[in-house]
Scaffold this motif. Structure first.
Motif, mmCIF file in Angstrom:
data_model
loop_
_atom_site.group_PDB
_atom_site.id
_atom_site.type_symbol
_atom_site.label_atom_id
_atom_site.label_comp_id
_atom_site.label_asym_id
_atom_site.label_seq_id
_atom_site.Cartn_x
_atom_site.Cartn_y
_atom_site.Cartn_z
ATOM 1 N N SER A 87 17.131 -13.307 19.897
ATOM 2 C CA SER A 87 17.179 -14.630 20.519
ATOM 3 C C SER A 87 15.957 -15.430 20.089
ATOM 4 C CB SER A 87 17.191 -14.467 22.044
ATOM 5 O OG SER A 87 17.244 -15.729 22.653
ATOM 6 N N ASN A 88 16.163 -16.733 19.882
ATOM 7 C CA ASN A 88 15.068 -17.668 19.598
ATOM 8 C C ASN A 88 14.572 -17.664 18.150
ATOM 9 O OD1 ASN A 88 14.099 -19.591 21.450
ATOM 10 N ND2 ASN A 88 12.016 -18.830 21.135
ATOM 11 N N GLY A 90 16.210 -18.853 15.680
ATOM 12 C CA GLY A 90 16.677 -20.082 15.037
ATOM 13 C C GLY A 90 18.065 -19.992 14.422
ATOM 14 N N LYS A 91 18.890 -19.089 14.899
ATOM 15 C CA LYS A 91 20.250 -18.934 14.344
ATOM 16 C C LYS A 91 21.066 -20.210 14.536
ATOM 17 C CE LYS A 91 21.148 -15.369 16.979
ATOM 18 N NZ LYS A 91 19.830 -15.341 17.665
ATOM 19 N N THR A 92 20.986 -20.760 15.731
ATOM 20 C CA THR A 92 21.750 -21.988 16.000
ATOM 21 C C THR A 92 21.243 -23.130 15.126
ATOM 22 O OG1 THR A 92 22.278 -21.317 18.252
ATOM 23 C CG2 THR A 92 22.316 -23.687 17.800
ATOM 24 N N CYS A 93 19.938 -23.244 14.998
ATOM 25 C CA CYS A 93 19.383 -24.340 14.190
ATOM 26 C C CYS A 93 19.750 -24.191 12.711
ATOM 27 C CB CYS A 93 17.869 -24.399 14.360
ATOM 28 S SG CYS A 93 17.379 -24.895 16.027
ATOM 29 N N THR A 107 18.031 -27.125 21.678
ATOM 30 C CA THR A 107 19.048 -26.070 21.712
ATOM 31 C C THR A 107 18.880 -25.256 22.987
ATOM 32 O OG1 THR A 107 17.624 -24.498 20.559
ATOM 33 C CG2 THR A 107 19.153 -25.771 19.196
ATOM 34 N N THR A 110 22.423 -19.429 22.951
ATOM 35 C CA THR A 110 23.860 -19.354 22.687
ATOM 36 C C THR A 110 24.504 -18.327 23.615
ATOM 37 O OG1 THR A 110 23.439 -19.919 20.394
ATOM 38 C CG2 THR A 110 25.579 -18.911 20.884
ATOM 39 N N GLY A 136 21.780 -14.105 20.701
ATOM 40 C CA GLY A 136 20.778 -13.067 20.520
ATOM 41 C C GLY A 136 20.497 -12.292 21.797
ATOM 42 N N ASN A 193 13.066 -17.260 9.115
ATOM 43 C CA ASN A 193 13.101 -18.673 9.504
ATOM 44 C C ASN A 193 11.751 -19.121 10.079
ATOM 45 O OD1 ASN A 193 14.408 -21.197 9.925
ATOM 46 N ND2 ASN A 193 14.751 -20.678 12.080
ATOM 47 N N LYS A 194 11.559 -20.419 10.180
ATOM 48 C CA LYS A 194 10.380 -21.092 10.756
ATOM 49 C C LYS A 194 9.176 -21.057 9.812
ATOM 50 C CE LYS A 194 11.897 -20.164 15.522
ATOM 51 N NZ LYS A 194 11.504 -20.025 16.911
ATOM 52 N N ASP A 196 7.985 -23.380 8.309
ATOM 53 C CA ASP A 196 7.173 -24.599 8.469
ATOM 54 C C ASP A 196 5.930 -24.333 9.316
ATOM 55 O OD1 ASP A 196 8.196 -25.793 11.484
ATOM 56 O OD2 ASP A 196 9.517 -24.441 10.439
ATOM 57 N N SER A 223 13.132 -22.806 6.491
ATOM 58 C CA SER A 223 12.928 -23.446 7.787
ATOM 59 C C SER A 223 14.127 -24.331 8.095
ATOM 60 C CB SER A 223 11.659 -24.310 7.737
ATOM 61 O OG SER A 223 11.659 -25.228 8.803
ATOM 62 N N ALA A 224 14.692 -24.089 9.250
ATOM 63 C CA ALA A 224 15.794 -24.964 9.673
ATOM 64 C C ALA A 224 15.262 -26.341 10.024
ATOM 65 C CB ALA A 224 16.508 -24.347 10.878
ATOM 66 N N LYS A 225 13.985 -26.388 10.363
ATOM 67 C CA LYS A 225 13.411 -27.643 10.864
ATOM 68 C C LYS A 225 12.979 -28.587 9.737
ATOM 69 C CE LYS A 225 10.152 -29.247 14.340
ATOM 70 N NZ LYS A 225 9.214 -28.809 15.378
#
Ligand SMILES: Nc1nc2c(ncn2[C@@H]2O[C@H](COP(=O)(O)OP(=O)(O)OP(=O)(O)O)[C@@H](O)[C@H]2O)c(=O)[nH]1
Ligand SMILES: [Mg+2]
Length: 276
Positions: A87-88, A90-93, A107, A110, A136, A193-194, A196, A223-225
């Motif tokens: 969880s957290n 960044g799967k959704t992002c 977000t 999920t 997650g 992920n992340k 950034d 990075s999704a962001k």
């Protein structure tokens, strides 16, 4: 938000599983693959809609309209790709970035699964990439786990580069995946992920690359962001779509009507001309 499963229609048209091995983990530097020039993204949708095939299935009326619907849907294969990880992370992002082209303002955890879908063109063929954004948190996923893995075509494992625990937990996610009889030949990729958050990185690239290699996976650090990473996020899913397309091609040989329902008989053949 939990939504109705699109599995039924996905299963009926997409290549089952996959063959030819994971194919990743070549060693060397971290893969930051860019989307292939041969790849064109046609449309995107944040919700999975019923397709022409399922609408055709429910009717018993005129054969010509059923046939034309089927002809359309036969041209569109669906690849089911699940996104797994703590969880957290960044799967959704990440899935939002791929299907919607942006980073969500906000977000929430999920619950169950969110389906997202994007139509892409690979070498002249339109393919629907159906992304299953999984939960997650254990309490939000336990009733869904079987559905996640059922007839999955590819798996994306995600960790957060700023959280070592999320990287360590990958082993557990891989074991869960293997425990659900997902064939070793189903392509898998690893995503950190992340990126950034450069000052907070805890998982070194070489450690992640070693892990990816040992599990025959490609590694994407992204990075999704960060909007500049958008193409790299696309590459995660497009590389899988390319590999799946190269592995299998569906031929629908026969269309039968049974008890008022249309039934498709499918046959697979191996292809080896993936552009990726
Ligand atoms: N800085 C940064 N934050 C991100 C990135 N991706 C996601 N986040 C943030 O991380 C948090 C969790 O993101 P989600 O996408 O909801 O995480 P998830 O993995 O889907 O979590 P579950 O649904 O609970 O499994 C949110 O606050 C996001 O804004 C990223 O690339 N960079
Ligand atoms: Mg989520």
């Amino acid at each position: 938000m939990t939504k109705d499963s699109p599995e039924e229609e996905g299963e009926s048209r997409a290549a089952s599983g996959g063959e030819g091995g994971g194919g990743g983990g070549k060693g060397g530097p971290v893969r930051r693959n860019r989307a292939d020039d041969n790849v064109t993204i046609l449309t995107s949708s944040m919700d999975l809609h019923r397709t022409s095939r399922s609408r055709a299935s429910s009717g018993t009326e005129a054969a010509p309209s059923v046939t034309s619907s089927l002809e359309m849907s036969i041209q569109t294969r669906i690849f089911k790709i699940i996104v797994i990880g703590d969880s957290n992370v960044g799967k959704t992002c990440l899935t939002f970035r791929f299907t919607g082209g942006s980073f969500p303002d906000k977000t929430e955890a999920t619950i169950g699964v969110d389906f997202r879908e994007k139509a892409v063109e690979l070498e002249g063929e339109t393919i629907k990439v159906q992304v299953w954004d999984t939960a997650g948190q254990e309490r939000f996923r336990k009733s869904m786990v079987e559905h996640y893995y059922r007839n999955v075509h590819a798996v994306v494992f995600v960790y957060d580069v700023t959280k070592m625990a999320s990287f360590r937990n990958l082993q557990t996610w891989i074991e869960e995946c293997n425990g659900h009889r997902v064939s070793a030949s189903v392509p898998r990729v690893l995503v950190g992920n992340k990126c950034d958050l450069v000052d907070q990185i805890q998982v070194p690239s070489n450690m992640a690359l070693k892990f990816a290699d040992s599990h025959n996976m490609l590694l994407f650090e992204t990075s999704a962001k960060d909007p500049k990473e958008s193409q790299n996020v696309d590459s995660i899913f497009m590389s899988l779509a390319c590999r799946l397309k190269a592995q299998k091609s569906l031929l629908y040989r026969d269309v039968e009507r049974e008890d008022g329902r249309v039934r498709l008989t499918q046959e697979t053949q191996t292809r080896s001309n993936c552009p990726c």
